[in-house]
Design a protein around this motif. Structure first.
Motif, PDB file in Angstrom:
ATOM      1  N   ASN A   1      26.278 -13.861  -0.150  1.00 25.48           N
ATOM      2  CA  ASN A   1      25.846 -13.308  -1.427  1.00 25.48           C
ATOM      3  C   ASN A   1      24.775 -14.243  -1.978  1.00 25.48           C
ATOM      4  OD1 ASN A   1      25.449 -12.431  -4.017  1.00 25.48           O
ATOM      5  ND2 ASN A   1      27.597 -12.537  -4.633  1.00 25.48           N
TER       6      ASN A   1
ATOM      7  N   ASP B   1      23.118 -14.213  -4.533  1.00 28.12           N
ATOM      8  CA  ASP B   1      23.230 -14.437  -5.975  1.00 28.12           C
ATOM      9  C   ASP B   1      24.237 -15.539  -6.314  1.00 28.12           C
ATOM     10  OD1 ASP B   1      21.361 -12.445  -6.458  1.00 28.12           O
ATOM     11  OD2 ASP B   1      22.904 -10.883  -6.603  1.00 28.12           O
ATOM     12  N   ASP B   2      25.075 -15.900  -5.349  1.00 25.53           N
ATOM     13  CA  ASP B   2      26.069 -16.956  -5.538  1.00 25.53           C
ATOM     14  C   ASP B   2      25.617 -18.163  -4.720  1.00 25.53           C
ATOM     15  OD1 ASP B   2      28.280 -18.662  -5.526  1.00 25.53           O
ATOM     16  OD2 ASP B   2      29.733 -17.027  -5.337  1.00 25.53           O
ATOM     17  N   GLU B   3      24.858 -19.038  -5.343  1.00 24.20           N
ATOM     18  CA  GLU B   3      24.239 -20.167  -4.646  1.00 24.20           C
ATOM     19  C   GLU B   3      25.266 -21.078  -3.980  1.00 24.20           C
ATOM     20  OE1 GLU B   3      21.496 -22.458  -2.856  1.00 24.20           O
ATOM     21  OE2 GLU B   3      21.140 -20.540  -3.846  1.00 24.20           O
TER      22      GLU B   3
ATOM     23  N   HIS C   1      26.607 -19.325  -0.909  1.00 26.19           N
ATOM     24  CA  HIS C   1      25.522 -19.307   0.071  1.00 26.19           C
ATOM     25  C   HIS C   1      25.405 -20.674   0.758  1.00 26.19           C
ATOM     26  CE1 HIS C   1      21.758 -18.074   1.901  1.00 26.19           C
ATOM     27  NE2 HIS C   1      21.189 -19.162   1.415  1.00 26.19           N
TER      28      HIS C   1
END
Length: 186
Positions: free
Chosen positions: A39, A41-43, A46
């Protein structure tokens, strides 16, 4: 049937690294079965995925399998070693299943594991050592994963607990609890 190994332990304990070591030692072609989906958007998530990817040898094949785990295992060739990371994520991906549907998936998974000729390494999180989750979905996750790990361990050639920087072979150090099937037969 291939060799079946379970590697379990708490977060950041080195479970995946130990499973990767065992996969390399198998001498077989390794297929890394990732149950997580990235994802962007989820650093933080990631970065965790990238950390895992960087450790893997270039010749390993990676499959993204968030749900269809049994089918992926069933397709494995005898000369391969599948490293499934992780069962906790697989359980989380299927939390919307009602109890009967979940049980059917678990039975299918365990039957498949019992028949596959490839070596298989499973990574699973230990989530039941803390407080009881305050929310129903948290309790369902914890209970489903704990039950799955226990049931899978009865099919394993080796079960490792990773903690405190050590890999403990529970199949050497411990004694298996009877399964419900054993209790019914006695």
């Amino acid at each position: 049937m291939g060799k079946v190994i379970l590697v379990t332990g708490p977060a950041r304990s080195g479970k995946s690294e130990w499973a990767e070591t065992l996969a390399m030692e198998s001498g077989k072609a390794v297929i890394y079965v990732a149950t997580a989906t990235d994802n962007p958007d989820d650093e933080e998530w990631h970065q965790r995925i990238l950390e895992h990817q960087k450790r893997r040898p270039q010749d390993w094949v990676t499959l993204s399998v968030p749900v269809e785990l049994s089918a992926t295992l069933a397709d494995a060739k005898p000369h391969t070693c599948l490293l499934v990371d992780s069962l906790g994520t697989w359980v989380a991906n299927l939390l919307e299943q009602d109890d009967q549907s979940w049980e059917n998936l678990v039975v299918e998974f365990l039957e498949t594991v019992d028949l596959v000729a490839a070596d298989m390494l499973f990574v699973a999180e230990e989530v039941g050592w803390g407080i009881v989750p305050a929310y129903p979905v948290g309790r369902m996750f914890r209970d489903r994963l704990g039950s799955l790990v226990r049931r899978l361990s009865s099919l394993c050639d080796a079960v490792y607990l990773i903690t405190g920087g050590y890999a403990l072979n529970l199949t050497v150090l411990g004694s298996p609890l009877p399964t419900s099937k054993d209790l019914i037969q006695n």
